[in-house]
Design an enzyme around this catalytic site. Structure first.
Site, mmCIF file in Angstrom:
data_model
loop_
_atom_site.group_PDB
_atom_site.id
_atom_site.type_symbol
_atom_site.label_atom_id
_atom_site.label_comp_id
_atom_site.label_asym_id
_atom_site.label_seq_id
_atom_site.Cartn_x
_atom_site.Cartn_y
_atom_site.Cartn_z
ATOM 1 N N ARG A 129 -99.802 24.212 57.377
ATOM 2 C CA ARG A 129 -98.467 24.762 57.648
ATOM 3 C C ARG A 129 -98.078 24.675 59.117
ATOM 4 O O ARG A 129 -96.912 24.468 59.441
ATOM 5 C CB ARG A 129 -98.398 26.218 57.171
ATOM 6 C CG ARG A 129 -98.394 26.324 55.680
ATOM 7 C CD ARG A 129 -98.321 27.755 55.210
ATOM 8 N NE ARG A 129 -98.256 27.779 53.754
ATOM 9 C CZ ARG A 129 -98.306 28.883 53.025
ATOM 10 N NH1 ARG A 129 -98.403 30.062 53.613
ATOM 11 N NH2 ARG A 129 -98.237 28.829 51.721
ATOM 12 N N HIS A 151 -96.581 34.841 58.246
ATOM 13 C CA HIS A 151 -97.796 35.647 58.052
ATOM 14 C C HIS A 151 -98.435 35.873 59.415
ATOM 15 O O HIS A 151 -98.621 34.922 60.172
ATOM 16 C CB HIS A 151 -98.748 34.876 57.140
ATOM 17 C CG HIS A 151 -100.017 35.602 56.813
ATOM 18 N ND1 HIS A 151 -100.257 36.195 55.589
ATOM 19 C CD2 HIS A 151 -101.129 35.826 57.541
ATOM 20 C CE1 HIS A 151 -101.452 36.740 55.580
ATOM 21 N NE2 HIS A 151 -102.008 36.540 56.758
#
Ligand code: ADP
Length: 659
Positions: free
Chosen positions: A490, A596
């Site tokens: 990511r 996150h």
């Protein structure tokens, strides 16, 4: 999955909500003072009739039909909305009812669902104006305002703070051990970020995965690990890596026709794609004991969740940045909602309790031991909770606290104040602050994950078309060019996306990829709401998004040839699944958003919170995104859900035993 619903809220409000919520657990008892009596409303001289108002909610338009007589509103029905169920349900439940009861647009905040709340109010305000009333005056009228009730004091064996996946697992696991549990949740609904997530839980289950054919390029990835030198890994990881190489040797000697996996590959994937260097030059990687505990316990935890009623889709998933297909996805409810609905219900069914809109403010510490929690309810009521055995912090991360992300950042360097986030509003780092007050150590705080494939306008995770398999992601920039191997970690995807013109890109899909993406969203709804562009030819699609048609056609022809050869010389992509060759074609605009926060409280494999000097803080446990040490500099897609359930379960069990 977004939903389009028509709910009549006239008088039958409670009934209609029960119908649309399916099995949403009943709200926990709240100690609140009775609402003040409605004040008389001035004669209005309104024009009777039913008017329609619209406003923008969190995920899209909220449309309401409001019926007036000469004196005021007699009915409100929500005609359409796409807000996330459960999280926004309290707003749909309370706001029309309050407006009707008080004939006012003023009321208390619905914690955690304020965007939806304001959208409903604003849509009703439109209707007030249409009917000849003055919305400003309606906003001034005395409305619903709860007042703080008498102080509340309660005792249980285990107090769980936070009602996302980790907190719910901790509560249910403590209940399994015979503990009396109270869970408190800051917002008006259970679920937190867990509920907004895809709910995909990474667990190596080789027997199940064997039933899936191998994808093009997967053997090459395994060969890459086979060719690596064990000495390239930190010492504590080497034995695991050598075991993996033994397994790979056997698999690569077969016809490689099925999907390989093992807990060792999961451990090595978590380490390898998470090891990063910070801006300050320090290196970070997952703490071996924690990573090992997460990966070795993941399958048992899936089985435990099955016992608790979670059902799973038969197909393995690989969300963006997961780097391998080992995802278990809940089957009965869209996205991560299944966990909140089913585990929340278990808490109530076992005679235990959760308290909504109840925010922990501080830990109660006596002689160095954590023995309880001080909390405040949304109406100001003071709550003191004493824990006979332990307190579990499960308050999630700090992704919706941009200032905190900026302050700790050691990776991105330039996070703007208006950075978008995929996070629920409760993720503000409360548990980290409380842990610090108890002397906890922190680990990996400088590393926040950006979700590369977030909604360009809102930061939301799941708008547009999001394929189930990362192999089917095809990114083009706004000049029509592919720019990255879409099956990358990511952080790589986000870094490359930031470099593109306007910092955005489109995800391209054809009819088959759109079909595959239905696991999350309905293409018809997404097109209707303008979040996805659709056309019958690639040329037309290019024109819709202002790209040179020849460039898009050339890029997609090249891409299709790479699928045939299982190798993309431009970006290095080796993992392929579908081609882009069947009309209609789709383009979903995307950009990275804060997702996150990988750092947090330092814990051991028993989820005991450790002090700065590494000692166990008695009575204090933590699990989920509030902790650090697992994901280091880059988390794998699907590992957050593994982390929160593995560790939530351990935390609840240990807290119940006082272990
Ligand atoms: P995890 O994935 O670790 O379970 P989530 O984001 O899913 O994290 O859930 C964390 C939950 O904790 C959210 O629902 C959030 O609203 C809640 N929460 C955060 N701070 C507090 C607090 N001070 N008191 C009670 N609940 C909190």
């Amino acid at each position: 999955m977004k939903r389009l619903i028509a709910i009549s809220m006239v008088l039958l409000l409670a009934l209609s909500l029960a119908a649309c919520q399916r099995e949403t657990p009943a709200p926990a008892p709240q100690e609140t003072a009775p609402a003040p009596q409605a004040t008389p409303v001035p004669a209005a001289g309104l024009t009777p009739g039913t008017y329609q108002g619209t406003a923008t909610g969190r995920n899209g338009m909220v449309v309401v039909d409001v019926t007036f007589d000469e004196n005021g509103i007699t009915a409100i029905s929500v005609a359409e909305h796409e807000e996330s169920s459960i999280i926004s349900d309290p707003a749909f439940e309370r706001v029309p009812a309050n407006i009707m009861e008080y004939q006012s647009l003023q009321m208390d905040t619905v914690t955690g669902a304020t965007i939806t709340q304001y959208a409903i109010i604003s849509a009703v305000a439109d209707c007030v104006a249409e009917a000849g009333g003055d919305p400003a005056e309606w906003r001034q009228r005395a409305g619903q305002h709860k007042q703080a009730g008498a102080d509340v004091e309660k005792t249980a064996d285990v107090i769980v703070v936070g009602g996302g996946g980790a907190g719910l697992a901790a509560a249910v696991s403590a209940i399994d051990e015979g503990a009396k549990v109270i869970l408190i949740e800051k917002t008006a609904a259970l679920g937190g970020n867990t509920m907004l997530s895809g709910g995909v839980l990474n667990a190596a289950e080789p027997e199940w995965q064997k039933g899936h054919p191998a994808d093009a390029g997967e053997a090459e990835t395994l060969q890459m690990f086979m060719d690596m030198d064990a000495n390239a890994f930190p010492e504590e990881y080497r034995a695991t890596f050598k075991t993996l190489q033994g397994q790979l040797k056997e698999y690569l000697a077969t016809d490689r026709s099925y999907l390989f996996d093992s807990p060792e590959l999961h451990i090595i994937n978590t380490y390898y794609y998470g090891a990063r260097k910070g801006l300050d030059g320090t290196e970070i990687y997952g703490i071996f004991d924690l990573v090992q505990s997460m990966c070795l316990n993941a399958l048992d935890t899936v089985n435990w969740l099955s016992e608790k009623g979670i059902s799973w889709q038969p197909t393995v998933s690989q969300p963006v940045g997961a780097m391998w297909r080992r995802g278990h996805t809940p089957a009965d409810y869209p996205k991560g909602q299944e966990y909140a609905v089913k585990l929340g219900r278990l808490i109530l069914d076992s005679g235990n309790e959760y308290m909504l809109e109840t925010a922990a403010k501080s830990l109660i510490i006596e002689d160095g031991k954590v023995i309880g929690v001080n909390a405040t309810q949304a109406d100001g009521t003071k709550v003191t909770l004493k824990a006979g055995k332990g307190v579990v912090l499960a308050t999630g991360g700090f992704g919706s606290n941009t200032k905190m992300v900026q302050e700790y950042d050691n990776y991105w360097g330039d996070i703007p104040d208006n950075a978008k986030t995929t996070n629920a509003s409760g993720s503000t780092g409360d548990g980290i602050a409380m842990g610090l007050e108890a002397g906890a150590g922190l680990v990996g705080m400088g590393y926040a994950q950006m979700m590369p494939t977030s909604d360009l306008k809102t930061g939301d995770l799941f708008t547009g078309l999001i394929p189930r398999f990362a192999a089917n992601y095809i990114f083009i920039n706004n000049e029509g060019r592919r720019f990255v191997d879409e099956v990358s970690p990511r952080d790589t995807l986000a870094i490359e996306a930031f470099k593109q013109p306007d910092g955005m890109f489109y995800m391209i899909a054809d009819a088959d990829i759109a079909e595959e993406a239905k696991w999350l969203t309905d293409p018809e709804v997404e097109v209707k709401n303008g979040r996805v562009h659709r056309a019958d030819t690639l040329e037309e699609l290019a024109r819709l998004i202002d790209i040179d048609p020849a460039v898009l056609v050339e890029e997609m022809e090249k891409y299709n040839s790479y699928v045939d050869g299982a190798k993309d010389e431009d970006t290095g992509k080796t993992n392929f699944n579908l081609k882009v060759d069947t009309a209609p074609y789709y383009a979903t605009p995307r950009a990275p958003a804060i997702h996150h926060t990988m750092g947090g409280l330092n814990i051991d494999t028993g989820t005991h919170v450790l002090s700065e000097s590494g000692e166990i803080i008695p009575g204090l446990y933590a699990a989920g995104e509030v902790t650090g040490g697992f994901h280091a500099g880059n988390r794998l897609g699907g590992n957050a859900i593994a982390d929160i359930f593995v560790n939530g379960k351990i935390a609840g069990g240990n807290a119940a035993k006082g272990a």
